[in-house]
Motif scaffolding. Sequence first.
Motif, mmCIF file in Angstrom:
data_model
loop_
_atom_site.group_PDB
_atom_site.id
_atom_site.type_symbol
_atom_site.label_atom_id
_atom_site.label_comp_id
_atom_site.label_asym_id
_atom_site.label_seq_id
_atom_site.Cartn_x
_atom_site.Cartn_y
_atom_site.Cartn_z
ATOM 1 N N MET A 1 0.855 -1.177 0.000
ATOM 2 C CA MET A 1 0.000 0.000 0.000
ATOM 3 C C MET A 1 0.893 1.229 0.000
ATOM 4 O O MET A 1 1.851 1.307 0.742
ATOM 5 C CB MET A 1 -0.916 -0.018 1.226
ATOM 6 C CG MET A 1 -1.845 1.176 1.252
ATOM 7 S SD MET A 1 -2.967 1.153 2.659
ATOM 8 C CE MET A 1 -4.252 0.134 2.000
ATOM 9 N N LYS A 2 0.574 2.168 -0.826
ATOM 10 C CA LYS A 2 1.366 3.383 -0.894
ATOM 11 C C LYS A 2 1.230 4.140 0.422
ATOM 12 O O LYS A 2 0.165 4.153 1.032
ATOM 13 C CB LYS A 2 0.901 4.235 -2.060
ATOM 14 C CG LYS A 2 1.150 3.535 -3.384
ATOM 15 C CD LYS A 2 0.804 4.397 -4.545
ATOM 16 C CE LYS A 2 1.128 3.628 -5.815
ATOM 17 N NZ LYS A 2 0.829 4.349 -6.992
ATOM 18 N N PRO A 3 2.312 4.798 0.885
ATOM 19 C CA PRO A 3 2.298 5.414 2.206
ATOM 20 C C PRO A 3 1.220 6.473 2.400
ATOM 21 O O PRO A 3 0.748 6.664 3.504
ATOM 22 C CB PRO A 3 3.686 6.030 2.342
ATOM 23 C CG PRO A 3 4.432 5.729 1.107
ATOM 24 C CD PRO A 3 3.561 4.933 0.200
ATOM 25 N N PHE A 4 0.795 7.144 1.356
ATOM 26 C CA PHE A 4 -0.186 8.215 1.521
ATOM 27 C C PHE A 4 -1.622 7.710 1.468
ATOM 28 O O PHE A 4 -2.542 8.422 1.808
ATOM 29 C CB PHE A 4 0.006 9.313 0.464
ATOM 30 C CG PHE A 4 -0.383 8.882 -0.921
ATOM 31 C CD1 PHE A 4 -1.695 9.006 -1.350
ATOM 32 C CD2 PHE A 4 0.547 8.355 -1.794
ATOM 33 C CE1 PHE A 4 -2.070 8.612 -2.613
ATOM 34 C CE2 PHE A 4 0.170 7.964 -3.064
ATOM 35 C CZ PHE A 4 -1.133 8.091 -3.471
ATOM 36 N N LEU A 5 -1.821 6.463 1.078
ATOM 37 C CA LEU A 5 -3.167 5.974 0.819
ATOM 38 C C LEU A 5 -4.025 5.862 2.076
ATOM 39 O O LEU A 5 -5.158 6.321 2.095
ATOM 40 C CB LEU A 5 -3.099 4.628 0.103
ATOM 41 C CG LEU A 5 -4.376 4.160 -0.546
ATOM 42 C CD1 LEU A 5 -4.957 5.245 -1.440
ATOM 43 C CD2 LEU A 5 -4.127 2.927 -1.354
ATOM 44 N N ALA A 6 -3.508 5.268 3.151
ATOM 45 C CA ALA A 6 -4.315 5.116 4.370
ATOM 46 C C ALA A 6 -4.723 6.471 4.937
ATOM 47 O O ALA A 6 -5.897 6.684 5.237
ATOM 48 C CB ALA A 6 -3.563 4.285 5.409
ATOM 49 N N PRO A 7 -3.793 7.431 5.083
ATOM 50 C CA PRO A 7 -4.227 8.749 5.559
ATOM 51 C C PRO A 7 -5.198 9.415 4.590
ATOM 52 O O PRO A 7 -6.110 10.128 5.003
ATOM 53 C CB PRO A 7 -2.929 9.550 5.671
ATOM 54 C CG PRO A 7 -1.835 8.545 5.711
ATOM 55 C CD PRO A 7 -2.348 7.334 4.986
ATOM 56 N N ALA A 8 -5.013 9.171 3.307
ATOM 57 C CA ALA A 8 -5.905 9.778 2.323
ATOM 58 C C ALA A 8 -7.326 9.255 2.477
ATOM 59 O O ALA A 8 -8.291 10.015 2.416
ATOM 60 C CB ALA A 8 -5.400 9.489 0.907
ATOM 61 N N ALA A 83 -6.631 7.193 -9.972
ATOM 62 C CA ALA A 83 -6.564 6.859 -8.544
ATOM 63 C C ALA A 83 -5.709 7.838 -7.743
ATOM 64 O O ALA A 83 -5.222 7.488 -6.682
ATOM 65 C CB ALA A 83 -6.028 5.436 -8.383
ATOM 66 N N ASP A 84 -5.566 9.067 -8.204
ATOM 67 C CA ASP A 84 -4.783 10.035 -7.440
ATOM 68 C C ASP A 84 -5.573 10.516 -6.225
ATOM 69 O O ASP A 84 -6.798 10.389 -6.156
ATOM 70 C CB ASP A 84 -4.375 11.216 -8.326
ATOM 71 C CG ASP A 84 -5.571 11.959 -8.879
ATOM 72 O OD1 ASP A 84 -6.042 12.895 -8.206
ATOM 73 O OD2 ASP A 84 -6.050 11.585 -9.973
ATOM 74 N N LEU A 85 -4.864 11.067 -5.258
ATOM 75 C CA LEU A 85 -5.460 11.480 -3.991
ATOM 76 C C LEU A 85 -6.558 12.522 -4.177
ATOM 77 O O LEU A 85 -7.632 12.417 -3.581
ATOM 78 C CB LEU A 85 -4.378 12.023 -3.052
ATOM 79 C CG LEU A 85 -4.846 12.567 -1.710
ATOM 80 C CD1 LEU A 85 -5.586 11.512 -0.909
ATOM 81 C CD2 LEU A 85 -3.654 13.105 -0.932
ATOM 82 N N ALA A 86 -6.327 13.518 -5.009
ATOM 83 C CA ALA A 86 -7.322 14.582 -5.201
ATOM 84 C C ALA A 86 -8.626 14.024 -5.770
ATOM 85 O O ALA A 86 -9.723 14.383 -5.306
ATOM 86 C CB ALA A 86 -6.763 15.674 -6.110
ATOM 87 N N LEU A 111 -10.505 0.962 -4.987
ATOM 88 C CA LEU A 111 -9.181 1.219 -5.538
ATOM 89 C C LEU A 111 -8.580 -0.124 -5.903
ATOM 90 O O LEU A 111 -8.452 -1.008 -5.048
ATOM 91 C CB LEU A 111 -8.289 1.920 -4.505
ATOM 92 C CG LEU A 111 -8.602 3.375 -4.240
ATOM 93 C CD1 LEU A 111 -7.881 3.851 -2.989
ATOM 94 C CD2 LEU A 111 -8.210 4.225 -5.436
ATOM 95 N N GLU A 112 -8.209 -0.293 -7.178
ATOM 96 C CA GLU A 112 -7.625 -1.567 -7.597
ATOM 97 C C GLU A 112 -6.155 -1.620 -7.206
ATOM 98 O O GLU A 112 -5.474 -0.599 -7.132
ATOM 99 C CB GLU A 112 -7.793 -1.754 -9.103
ATOM 100 C CG GLU A 112 -9.228 -2.003 -9.480
ATOM 101 C CD GLU A 112 -9.403 -2.416 -10.927
ATOM 102 O OE1 GLU A 112 -8.406 -2.464 -11.686
ATOM 103 O OE2 GLU A 112 -10.551 -2.691 -11.304
ATOM 104 N N ARG A 113 -5.699 -2.809 -6.978
ATOM 105 C CA ARG A 113 -4.310 -3.024 -6.558
ATOM 106 C C ARG A 113 -3.316 -2.615 -7.638
ATOM 107 O O ARG A 113 -3.693 -2.396 -8.785
ATOM 108 C CB ARG A 113 -4.113 -4.484 -6.154
ATOM 109 C CG ARG A 113 -4.240 -5.445 -7.310
ATOM 110 C CD ARG A 113 -4.005 -6.884 -6.837
ATOM 111 N NE ARG A 113 -4.424 -7.809 -7.863
ATOM 112 C CZ ARG A 113 -5.634 -8.335 -7.948
ATOM 113 N NH1 ARG A 113 -6.551 -8.020 -7.074
ATOM 114 N NH2 ARG A 113 -5.938 -9.164 -8.918
ATOM 115 N N GLU A 114 -2.060 -2.540 -7.215
ATOM 116 C CA GLU A 114 -0.931 -2.277 -8.116
ATOM 117 C C GLU A 114 -1.085 -0.972 -8.893
ATOM 118 O O GLU A 114 -0.737 -0.886 -10.074
ATOM 119 C CB GLU A 114 -0.741 -3.441 -9.106
ATOM 120 C CG GLU A 114 -0.632 -4.813 -8.475
ATOM 121 C CD GLU A 114 0.586 -4.995 -7.597
ATOM 122 O OE1 GLU A 114 1.592 -4.288 -7.777
ATOM 123 O OE2 GLU A 114 0.521 -5.859 -6.695
ATOM 124 N N GLY A 115 -1.626 0.043 -8.240
ATOM 125 C CA GLY A 115 -1.758 1.341 -8.898
ATOM 126 C C GLY A 115 -2.886 1.410 -9.909
ATOM 127 O O GLY A 115 -2.910 2.308 -10.748
#
Length: 142
Positions: A1-8, A83-86, A111-115
């Motif tokens: 999981m990308k580091p920003f995803l959970a907080p996002a 799938a960007d944060l914004a 959100l699908e896996r692997e970006g």
Amino acid sequence: MKPFLAPAIALALLGGVVCCPNAFAQPPDAAAGQQSKSPFACDRLALTAEQRKRHFEELGPALRARKKSVRELPDGFAFEFPADLATFQLVAEWAAGEHVCCPFFDIDLRLEREGGPLWLRLTGRDGVKQFIHAEGATWLKP
């Protein structure tokens, strides 16, 4: 999981609660253990004037501009977004508002896996798909 995803995700859900405080509230009948069926009609007055403006004049057009594709489903539609944060935050806020004014929708964010892409699914009981065709035609355009 990308580091920003959970907080996002947490921020997006919190943002939906702050902007649309009734977004996750159960209807009175559901809270009492009874399941009622709402009519197939968007109740714009379920949102405040400020929320209506944001939902219909800002979020809807912004998301339609970011939409990459549409998939027809047996009971509704799936809309693909980057799938960007914004975009995730906009979709989550829109979904929270839609949950209030159109309670007959089942709304899923994936959100699908692997970006992979972000998917917004609007489904529900018999008639929801026809409602989307009639009332959400601009969402279905390529």
